[in-house]
Design an enzyme around this catalytic site. Structure first.
Site: not given
Ligand code: NAD
Length: 283
Positions: A119, A140, A152, A190
């Site tokens: 993450s 991701h 991602e 994130n």
């Protein structure tokens, strides 16, 4: 590179969803974990999730059987040797991932691509633990994996363009949409989402509003599909805290400091849905 067999390392919240989407798309999947119980839970979760798709007429019983037959589960990591792509979805801890990638590098065949579902941790740092940094990339996924479309794809400093191109094709083959991202703490989503959740925990701790009111406010006022605290329970409070720690330590700005209430809840073992207790109870 022709990718047919995918090894998934870690069969928790994310690993089981990742295994599911690859198997449904026709890839052979080898699901691995240090815990046999986690593998059993993951297989049951995938089966239940495919049953829900059958109920919604999005899948037939035969398609489910075929997808389940493409998944094998084992605690024997040596079995990963013939996978074309490894997707790691184990613990969010830098030292742990660096060590694990050193081990996976020794097991995987030389041409295999090693991807991490991290993450927030630096892909360049993870890649440097292997002898094939040009074949290491961030992949991701978002939670819940079967529902959310984004992946991602994170290029480390040494990730080769061919590695990116192979995974871009793989992401499309599993029906998801890639976004190209340069390695940076928290990547794109994130970097913005986790500080917002963290702020919701500060708002709760300061008594500005209850958890229910905070979540209702963000759903009704910002048109979010789920409130930040319910989302934190879904993500896992430990994972949220790990991301905030990475942002705080690597970007060195106080705006990323983890909310003390989040830290205390993790210390107390309130990790969200996976422990049936987070900002809400799930008994
Ligand atoms: P989780 O705690 O649900 O599952 C982790 C699994 O890894 C467990 O089953 C554990 O037994 C297993 N494991 C531990 N050590 C291992 C080892 N050496 N080899 C193989 N398996 C091992 O965690 P999660 O929420 O699925 O997160 C996994 C990764 O995905 C983390 O890096 C996390 O940051 C990332 N991620 C999580 C989310 C989320 O919403 N939870 C979203 C995107 C990315």
């Amino acid at each position: 590179m022709d990718i047919k067999k995918v090894g998934v390392v870690g069969a928790g919240t994310m690993g089981n969803g990742i295994a599911q989407v690859f198997a449904v798309a026709g890839f052979e999947v080898l699901l691995t974990d240090i815990s046999a119980a986690a593998l059993e839970r993951a297989t049951n979760t995938i089966s239940g999730s495919l049953d829900r798709l059958i109920k919604k007429d999005k899948m037939t019983a035969d398609q489910k059987a075929a997808a389940m037959a493409r998944i094998s589960a084992t605690t024997e990591f040596g079995a990963l040797a013939d996978a074309d792509l490894l997707v790691e979805a184990a613990l969010e801890n830098e030292e742990f991932k660096v060590k694990l990638f050193g081990q996976l590098d020794g097991i995987a065949k030389p041409e295999a691509i090693l991807a991490s579902n991290t993450s927030s941790i630096s892909i360049s740092r993870i890649a440097a633990a292997t002898k094939r940094p040009e074949k290491v990339i961030g992949m991701h996924f978002f939670n819940p994996v079967p529902l959310l479309e984004l992946v991602e794809l994170v290029n480390g400093l040494r990730t080769a363009p061919e590695t990116y191109a192979s995974l871009e094709a793989v992401v499309r083959a599993i029906g998801k949409s890639p976004v190209k991202v340069r390695n940076s703490p928290g990547f794109v989503v994130n970097r913005m989402l986790c500080p917002m959740i963290n702020e919701a925990v500060f708002v709760l701790a300061e008594g500005v509003a209850s958890a229910e009111e905070i979540d209702a406010a963000m759903k009704l006022g910002a048109n979010h599909p789920i409130g930040p605290l319910a989302l934190c329970d879904l993500i896992g409070l430990d994972v949220q805290l790990a991301v905030m720690n990475v942002l705080h330590h690597s970007l060195r700005e106080s705006k990323y400091r983890p909310a003390p209430l989040l830290v205390e809840m993790v210390e107390a073992g309130y990790l969200g849905r996976k422990t049936k207790r987070g900002f809400y109870s799930y008994d």
